[in-house]
Enzyme design. Structure first.
Site, PDB file in Angstrom:
ATOM      1  N   ASP A  16       0.947  -1.043  -0.129  1.00 39.02           N
ATOM      2  CA  ASP A  16       0.049   0.137  -0.057  1.00 39.02           C
ATOM      3  C   ASP A  16       0.975   1.271   0.022  1.00 39.02           C
ATOM      4  O   ASP A  16       1.441   1.514   0.865  1.00 39.02           O
ATOM      5  CB  ASP A  16      -0.951  -0.048   1.371  1.00 39.02           C
ATOM      6  CG  ASP A  16      -1.721   1.306   1.334  1.00 39.02           C
ATOM      7  OD1 ASP A  16      -1.729   2.056   0.468  1.00 39.02           O
ATOM      8  OD2 ASP A  16      -2.463   1.161   2.251  1.00 39.02           O
ATOM      9  N   ASN A  30      -7.141  12.453 -11.252  1.00 47.22           N
ATOM     10  CA  ASN A  30      -7.722  12.750 -12.307  1.00 47.22           C
ATOM     11  C   ASN A  30      -7.410  14.268 -12.785  1.00 47.22           C
ATOM     12  O   ASN A  30      -6.908  15.041 -11.839  1.00 47.22           O
ATOM     13  CB  ASN A  30      -9.176  12.497 -12.132  1.00 47.22           C
ATOM     14  CG  ASN A  30      -9.835  13.170 -10.920  1.00 47.22           C
ATOM     15  OD1 ASN A  30      -9.926  14.377 -10.933  1.00 47.22           O
ATOM     16  ND2 ASN A  30     -10.292  12.096 -10.150  1.00 47.22           N
ATOM     17  N   GLY A  38      -9.691   4.112  -5.783  1.00 47.84           N
ATOM     18  CA  GLY A  38      -7.895   3.427  -6.236  1.00 47.84           C
ATOM     19  C   GLY A  38      -7.270   3.914  -5.227  1.00 47.84           C
ATOM     20  O   GLY A  38      -7.487   4.519  -4.036  1.00 47.84           O
ATOM     21  N   VAL A  39      -5.822   4.253  -5.830  1.00 44.34           N
ATOM     22  CA  VAL A  39      -4.922   4.934  -4.883  1.00 44.34           C
ATOM     23  C   VAL A  39      -5.198   6.300  -4.757  1.00 44.34           C
ATOM     24  O   VAL A  39      -4.657   6.708  -3.550  1.00 44.34           O
ATOM     25  CB  VAL A  39      -3.727   4.707  -5.792  1.00 44.34           C
ATOM     26  CG1 VAL A  39      -3.556   5.522  -7.056  1.00 44.34           C
ATOM     27  CG2 VAL A  39      -2.392   4.644  -4.833  1.00 44.34           C
ATOM     28  N   ASP A  40      -6.026   7.172  -5.309  1.00 41.39           N
ATOM     29  CA  ASP A  40      -6.293   8.448  -5.130  1.00 41.39           C
ATOM     30  C   ASP A  40      -7.237   8.386  -3.763  1.00 41.39           C
ATOM     31  O   ASP A  40      -6.983   9.351  -2.969  1.00 41.39           O
ATOM     32  CB  ASP A  40      -6.999   8.997  -6.346  1.00 41.39           C
ATOM     33  CG  ASP A  40      -7.187  10.553  -6.316  1.00 41.39           C
ATOM     34  OD1 ASP A  40      -6.704  11.289  -5.525  1.00 41.39           O
ATOM     35  OD2 ASP A  40      -7.943  11.095  -7.170  1.00 41.39           O
ATOM     36  N   SER A 123      -2.547   4.697 -14.133  1.00 38.82           N
ATOM     37  CA  SER A 123      -3.428   4.261 -15.318  1.00 38.82           C
ATOM     38  C   SER A 123      -3.981   2.883 -15.191  1.00 38.82           C
ATOM     39  O   SER A 123      -4.744   2.369 -16.269  1.00 38.82           O
ATOM     40  CB  SER A 123      -3.066   4.664 -16.532  1.00 38.82           C
ATOM     41  OG  SER A 123      -2.969   6.163 -16.727  1.00 38.82           O
ATOM     42  N   THR A 124      -3.391   1.950 -14.333  1.00 35.96           N
ATOM     43  CA  THR A 124      -3.788   0.510 -14.638  1.00 35.96           C
ATOM     44  C   THR A 124      -4.928  -0.041 -14.032  1.00 35.96           C
ATOM     45  O   THR A 124      -5.324  -1.214 -13.935  1.00 35.96           O
ATOM     46  CB  THR A 124      -2.634  -0.297 -14.285  1.00 35.96           C
ATOM     47  OG1 THR A 124      -2.413  -0.323 -12.863  1.00 35.96           O
ATOM     48  CG2 THR A 124      -1.126  -0.130 -14.820  1.00 35.96           C
ATOM     49  N   GLY A 125      -5.534   0.858 -13.181  1.00 32.18           N
ATOM     50  CA  GLY A 125      -6.894   0.680 -12.557  1.00 32.18           C
ATOM     51  C   GLY A 125      -8.113   1.060 -13.321  1.00 32.18           C
ATOM     52  O   GLY A 125      -8.404   0.598 -14.477  1.00 32.18           O
ATOM     53  N   TYR A 127      -8.435   3.366 -15.299  1.00 26.13           N
ATOM     54  CA  TYR A 127      -8.131   4.009 -16.459  1.00 26.13           C
ATOM     55  C   TYR A 127      -7.892   2.884 -17.559  1.00 26.13           C
ATOM     56  O   TYR A 127      -7.584   3.324 -18.660  1.00 26.13           O
ATOM     57  CB  TYR A 127      -7.042   5.002 -16.381  1.00 26.13           C
ATOM     58  CG  TYR A 127      -7.745   6.500 -15.808  1.00 26.13           C
ATOM     59  CD1 TYR A 127      -8.909   6.807 -15.595  1.00 26.13           C
ATOM     60  CD2 TYR A 127      -6.663   7.421 -15.896  1.00 26.13           C
ATOM     61  CE1 TYR A 127      -9.316   7.819 -15.395  1.00 26.13           C
ATOM     62  CE2 TYR A 127      -7.290   8.961 -15.386  1.00 26.13           C
ATOM     63  CZ  TYR A 127      -8.747   8.827 -15.010  1.00 26.13           C
ATOM     64  OH  TYR A 127      -8.995  10.088 -14.786  1.00 26.13           O
TER      65      TYR A 127
HETATM   66  N1  AR6 Z   1      -1.281   1.576  -3.098  1.00 29.65           N
HETATM   67  C1  AR6 Z   1      -0.591   1.153  -4.335  1.00 29.65           C
HETATM   68  N2  AR6 Z   1      -1.509   0.960  -5.237  1.00 29.65           N
HETATM   69  C2  AR6 Z   1      -2.810   1.001  -5.251  1.00 29.65           C
HETATM   70  C3  AR6 Z   1      -3.467   1.256  -4.007  1.00 29.65           C
HETATM   71  C4  AR6 Z   1      -2.768   1.547  -2.898  1.00 29.65           C
HETATM   72  N3  AR6 Z   1      -3.139   1.951  -1.786  1.00 29.65           N
HETATM   73  N4  AR6 Z   1      -4.874   1.311  -4.240  1.00 29.65           N
HETATM   74  C5  AR6 Z   1      -4.930   0.895  -5.499  1.00 29.65           C
HETATM   75  N5  AR6 Z   1      -3.728   0.705  -6.275  1.00 29.65           N
HETATM   76  P1  AR6 Z   1      -6.220   3.591 -10.216  1.00 29.65           P
HETATM   77  P2  AR6 Z   1      -5.742   5.062 -12.484  1.00 29.65           P
HETATM   78  C6  AR6 Z   1      -3.550   0.460  -7.589  1.00 29.65           C
HETATM   79  O1  AR6 Z   1      -7.640   3.298 -10.618  1.00 29.65           O
HETATM   80  O2  AR6 Z   1      -5.973   3.615 -13.303  1.00 29.65           O
HETATM   81  C7  AR6 Z   1      -9.407   7.343  -9.669  1.00 29.65           C
HETATM   82  O3  AR6 Z   1     -10.648   7.227  -9.188  1.00 29.65           O
HETATM   83  C8  AR6 Z   1      -4.456  -0.220  -8.342  1.00 29.65           C
HETATM   84  O4  AR6 Z   1      -4.339  -1.716  -8.156  1.00 29.65           O
HETATM   85  O5  AR6 Z   1      -6.124   3.955  -8.642  1.00 29.65           O
HETATM   86  O6  AR6 Z   1      -4.617   5.623 -12.839  1.00 29.65           O
HETATM   87  C9  AR6 Z   1      -8.877   8.632  -9.825  1.00 29.65           C
HETATM   88  O7  AR6 Z   1      -9.549   9.851  -9.131  1.00 29.65           O
HETATM   89  C10 AR6 Z   1      -3.895  -0.184  -9.830  1.00 29.65           C
HETATM   90  O8  AR6 Z   1      -2.968  -1.188 -10.260  1.00 29.65           O
HETATM   91  O9  AR6 Z   1      -5.767   4.724 -10.941  1.00 29.65           O
HETATM   92  C11 AR6 Z   1      -9.103   8.656 -11.267  1.00 29.65           C
HETATM   93  O10 AR6 Z   1     -10.127   9.172 -11.734  1.00 29.65           O
HETATM   94  C12 AR6 Z   1      -3.156   1.409  -9.649  1.00 29.65           C
HETATM   95  O11 AR6 Z   1      -3.120   1.705  -8.317  1.00 29.65           O
HETATM   96  C13 AR6 Z   1      -8.819   7.354 -11.682  1.00 29.65           C
HETATM   97  O12 AR6 Z   1      -9.084   6.606 -10.643  1.00 29.65           O
HETATM   98  C14 AR6 Z   1      -3.974   2.581 -10.326  1.00 29.65           C
HETATM   99  O13 AR6 Z   1      -5.241   2.281 -10.360  1.00 29.65           O
HETATM  100  C15 AR6 Z   1      -7.322   7.046 -12.169  1.00 29.65           C
HETATM  101  O14 AR6 Z   1      -7.269   5.714 -12.743  1.00 29.65           O
END
Ligand code: AR6
Length: 178
Positions: A16, A30, A38-40, A123-125, A127
């Site tokens: 994490d 975003n 997600g991570v945000d 971008s791998t979640g 997006y």
């Molecule tokens: N620590 C590390 N990695 C994480 C964590 C964490 N605590 N939580 C999730 N991940 P995403 P995106 C991974 O969706 O695709 C948001 O709503 C997750 O498994 O967080 O860039 C923003 O506000 C994945 O591999 O980001 C934007 O609107 C990676 O982080 C949008 O999502 C990225 O997934 C951005 O989408």
């Protein structure tokens, strides 16, 4: 997995990112900097409201760029918010924008004289960027940067699950074999 690149260390780990004590952690934000899942979501929940207050003042961040705020209650000193591309079919600017998100984050860390930075897999979640391709771009961009700049001592990739970790490890091994 740990690898020396020029004067710096590149580490792949699983976990994490909100627990990291690097100078900065990177948020996959975003363009409105309005928070999300997600991570945000995890970063804003763990870091507290000060991060969002600063995001509101900044007002937004175009895709492929990066901005910096406090890290609030987190162990890290700063959060670098970058915006990766949404993946459609890979024929547009997705690859260039993902590369730019990593490059602009590293540049911002250098400008602020930071010595260590942790990245999630941008971008791998939500997006939808295919993880193998995203891993290659993330690692290639970082390796290129570390070969050209000696100021950042440590870059960590903090992958949230074992599948992502294994894919990043395999892609790093391939890149290092050239
Ligand atoms: N620590 C590390 N990695 C994480 C964590 C964490 N605590 N939580 C999730 N991940 P995403 P995106 C991974 O969706 O695709 C948001 O709503 C997750 O498994 O967080 O860039 C923003 O506000 C994945 O591999 O980001 C934007 O609107 C990676 O982080 C949008 O999502 C990225 O997934 C951005 O989408």
């Amino acid at each position: 997995m740990e690898q020396e690149i020029n004067a710096s260390t590149l580490i792949l780990s699983c976990g994490d990112i909100t627990k990291e004590s690097t100078d900065a952690i990177v948020n996959a934000a975003n363009s409105g900097l309005v928070g999300g899942g997600g991570v945000d979501g995890a970063i804003h929940r763990a870091g507290g409201p000060e991060i969002m207050q600063q995001c509101r003042k900044i007002g937004g961040c175009p895709t492929g760029k990066a901005v910096i705020t406090t890290a609030g209650n987190l162990k890290a000193k700063y959060v670098i918010h970058t915006v990766g591309p949404r993946y459609y079919d890979g024929t547009g600017k997705e690859a260039a924008l993902l590369k730019s998100a990593y490059h602009e984050s590293l540049k911002l860390a250098s400008t602020k004289h930071l010595k260590s930075i942790a990245f999630p897999a941008i971008s791998t979640g939500a997006y939808g960027y295919p993880i193998h391709e995203a891993a290659r771009i993330a690692l290639q961009t970082t390796i290129e940067y570390l070969k050209e700049h000696q100021d950042i001592q440590l870059v960590r990739f903090v992958l949230y699950d074992h599948t992502s970790y294994d894919i990043f490890t395999k892609e790093l091994e391939i890149l290092l074999s050239f």
